[in-house]
Scaffold this motif. Structure first.
Motif, PDB file in Angstrom:
ATOM      1  N   GLY A  99       0.821  -1.206   0.000  1.00 47.25           N
ATOM      2  CA  GLY A  99       0.000   0.000   0.000  1.00 47.25           C
ATOM      3  C   GLY A  99       0.854   1.255   0.000  1.00 47.25           C
ATOM      4  N   ASP A 100       0.293   2.329  -0.525  1.00 50.17           N
ATOM      5  CA  ASP A 100       1.015   3.595  -0.572  1.00 50.17           C
ATOM      6  C   ASP A 100       0.908   4.352   0.742  1.00 50.17           C
ATOM      7  OD1 ASP A 100       1.696   3.110  -3.210  1.00 50.17           O
ATOM      8  OD2 ASP A 100      -0.130   4.071  -3.972  1.00 50.17           O
ATOM      9  N   GLU A 101      -0.095   4.018   1.536  1.00 52.60           N
ATOM     10  CA  GLU A 101      -0.324   4.705   2.800  1.00 52.60           C
ATOM     11  C   GLU A 101       0.116   3.805   3.954  1.00 52.60           C
ATOM     12  OE1 GLU A 101      -0.729   6.729   5.734  1.00 52.60           O
ATOM     13  OE2 GLU A 101      -1.409   7.822   3.948  1.00 52.60           O
ATOM     14  N   PRO A 102       1.229   4.153   4.627  1.00 48.68           N
ATOM     15  CA  PRO A 102       1.753   3.292   5.707  1.00 48.68           C
ATOM     16  C   PRO A 102       0.760   3.048   6.832  1.00 48.68           C
ATOM     17  CG  PRO A 102       3.378   4.921   5.052  1.00 48.68           C
ATOM     18  CD  PRO A 102       2.100   5.298   4.363  1.00 48.68           C
ATOM     19  N   ALA A 107      -2.956  -0.603   9.635  1.00 50.87           N
ATOM     20  CA  ALA A 107      -4.306  -0.891  10.120  1.00 50.87           C
ATOM     21  C   ALA A 107      -4.814  -2.217   9.560  1.00 50.87           C
ATOM     22  CB  ALA A 107      -5.256   0.239   9.737  1.00 50.87           C
ATOM     23  N   VAL A 108      -4.498  -2.472   8.307  1.00 51.40           N
ATOM     24  CA  VAL A 108      -4.908  -3.734   7.678  1.00 51.40           C
ATOM     25  C   VAL A 108      -4.215  -4.912   8.352  1.00 51.40           C
ATOM     26  CG1 VAL A 108      -4.782  -5.120   5.567  1.00 51.40           C
ATOM     27  CG2 VAL A 108      -5.516  -2.734   5.447  1.00 51.40           C
ATOM     28  N   ARG A 109      -2.913  -4.776   8.599  1.00 53.79           N
ATOM     29  CA  ARG A 109      -2.176  -5.873   9.246  1.00 53.79           C
ATOM     30  C   ARG A 109      -2.696  -6.131  10.658  1.00 53.79           C
ATOM     31  NH1 ARG A 109       2.197  -3.180   6.784  1.00 53.79           N
ATOM     32  NH2 ARG A 109       2.766  -2.207   8.769  1.00 53.79           N
ATOM     33  N   ASP A 110      -2.938  -5.056  11.393  1.00 57.99           N
ATOM     34  CA  ASP A 110      -3.467  -5.213  12.748  1.00 57.99           C
ATOM     35  C   ASP A 110      -4.846  -5.870  12.720  1.00 57.99           C
ATOM     36  OD1 ASP A 110      -1.204  -4.046  13.764  1.00 57.99           O
ATOM     37  OD2 ASP A 110      -2.115  -2.064  14.059  1.00 57.99           O
ATOM     38  N   GLY A 137      -9.436   0.727  14.466  1.00 54.96           N
ATOM     39  CA  GLY A 137      -8.091   0.984  13.972  1.00 54.96           C
ATOM     40  C   GLY A 137      -8.070   1.811  12.695  1.00 54.96           C
ATOM     41  N   PHE A 138      -9.153   1.784  11.948  1.00 58.07           N
ATOM     42  CA  PHE A 138      -9.213   2.542  10.698  1.00 58.07           C
ATOM     43  C   PHE A 138      -9.695   3.975  10.910  1.00 58.07           C
ATOM     44  CE2 PHE A 138      -9.188  -1.792   9.138  1.00 58.07           C
ATOM     45  CZ  PHE A 138      -8.388  -1.699   8.016  1.00 58.07           C
ATOM     46  N   GLU A 139     -10.186   4.258  12.104  1.00 54.79           N
ATOM     47  CA  GLU A 139     -10.674   5.605  12.374  1.00 54.79           C
ATOM     48  C   GLU A 139      -9.542   6.622  12.425  1.00 54.79           C
ATOM     49  OE1 GLU A 139     -13.809   6.495  12.411  1.00 54.79           O
ATOM     50  OE2 GLU A 139     -14.354   4.401  11.988  1.00 54.79           O
ATOM     51  N   GLU A 140      -8.317   6.148  12.641  1.00 55.87           N
ATOM     52  CA  GLU A 140      -7.178   7.049  12.803  1.00 55.87           C
ATOM     53  C   GLU A 140      -6.422   7.340  11.508  1.00 55.87           C
ATOM     54  OE1 GLU A 140      -4.733   5.236  15.725  1.00 55.87           O
ATOM     55  OE2 GLU A 140      -6.278   5.195  17.281  1.00 55.87           O
ATOM     56  N   ILE A 141      -6.902   6.783  10.394  1.00 50.81           N
ATOM     57  CA  ILE A 141      -6.117   6.930   9.166  1.00 50.81           C
ATOM     58  C   ILE A 141      -6.749   7.915   8.184  1.00 50.81           C
ATOM     59  CG2 ILE A 141      -5.220   4.597   9.396  1.00 50.81           C
ATOM     60  CD1 ILE A 141      -7.063   3.730   7.141  1.00 50.81           C
ATOM     61  N   GLY A 142      -7.800   8.631   8.614  1.00 48.54           N
ATOM     62  CA  GLY A 142      -8.425   9.595   7.716  1.00 48.54           C
ATOM     63  C   GLY A 142      -9.399   8.926   6.772  1.00 48.54           C
ATOM     64  N   ASP A 143      -9.987   9.711   5.893  1.00 43.69           N
ATOM     65  CA  ASP A 143     -11.029   9.205   5.003  1.00 43.69           C
ATOM     66  C   ASP A 143     -10.544   8.893   3.591  1.00 43.69           C
ATOM     67  OD1 ASP A 143     -12.942   9.488   7.005  1.00 43.69           O
ATOM     68  OD2 ASP A 143     -13.265  11.602   6.499  1.00 43.69           O
ATOM     69  N   ASP A 144      -9.314   9.215   3.277  1.00 43.42           N
ATOM     70  CA  ASP A 144      -8.846   9.067   1.900  1.00 43.42           C
ATOM     71  C   ASP A 144      -8.567   7.627   1.465  1.00 43.42           C
ATOM     72  OD1 ASP A 144      -9.068  11.760   1.472  1.00 43.42           O
ATOM     73  OD2 ASP A 144      -6.999  12.201   2.054  1.00 43.42           O
TER      74      ASP A 144
END
Length: 203
Positions: free
Chosen positions: A95-98, A103-106, A159-166
């Motif tokens: 992924g381009d977004e670390p 979040a996906v791995r967790d 966990g995905f709430e912290e990565i923004g909406d993009d």
């Protein structure tokens, strides 16, 4: 070994839950049984989802609270297993977004544990017998495992709430997780209902 144990469990459960299918539930030939499922589902947090996923099993469940709880856990198992495989495939993609990748791995780690928890609950429900105290202890384990599975699923979404909406992966995973968390929540509620019915003084 984990894959083999899952297939063994499925083969063990299919005769008892022959009505389980990915197809929409067929009309029941037992109105009393569907009424029982509807009434039982009214006690859950997501009654509509509960009834829609379990109504097709009415002829197998009849009016048995234990069989209804088992069917609900069975549904949770397949939904959780499916989302775990989906997220697992995403985790292998670069992924381009670390933060999204993390979040996906967790989430995959959490869902893998959830699969184990729900699988263990199914095993316990299949061998539910013995003295009242033994059954009570077994159901306590089921409650603990299903609660842990639901917590993991909620934590995955959080966990995905912290990565923004993009990142598109956020919408993809969180959208699929809605049904999974709802069927797991319903399964836990029906397990709790069965426990209260069998042991009214149990908190």
């Amino acid at each position: 070994m984990r894959v083999l144990s899952l297939f063994f469990l499925i083969s063990l459960l299919l005769p008892a839950l022959s009505a389980v299918s990915s197809a929409p539930p067929s009309p029941s030939t037992s109105p009393n049984a569907t009424d029982f499922i509807r009434t039982s589902c009214d006690t859950t947090r997501y009654p509509g989802r509960c009834y829609n996923t379990l109504a097709g099993y009415s002829d197998t469940v009849r009016q048995d609270s234990a069989l209804l709880a088992r069917a609900a856990i069975f549904v949770s198992f397949f939904k959780t297993r499916s989302i775990s495989l989906y997220v697992g495939n995403l985790s292998h993609e670069s992924g381009d977004e670390p933060r999204a990748s993390a979040a996906v791995r967790d989430c995959f780690s959490l869902l893998s544990d959830s699969v184990d928890h729900v699988c263990g609950s199914l095993r316990q429900m299949v061998v539910l017998n013995g003295s009242s105290e033994e059954m009570k202890y077994g159901m306590s384990n089921v409650q603990t495992k299903m609660s842990a599975a639901l917590t993991n699923e909620d934590t995955c979404t959080d966990g995905f709430e912290e990565i923004g909406d993009d990142p598109p992966v956020k919408a993809e995973v969180c959208g699929r997780m809605v049904e999974v968390t709802e069927v797991t929540s319903n399964a836990l509620a029906l397990v709790n209902n069965f426990v209260k019915k069998m042991w009214p003084t149990t908190v």
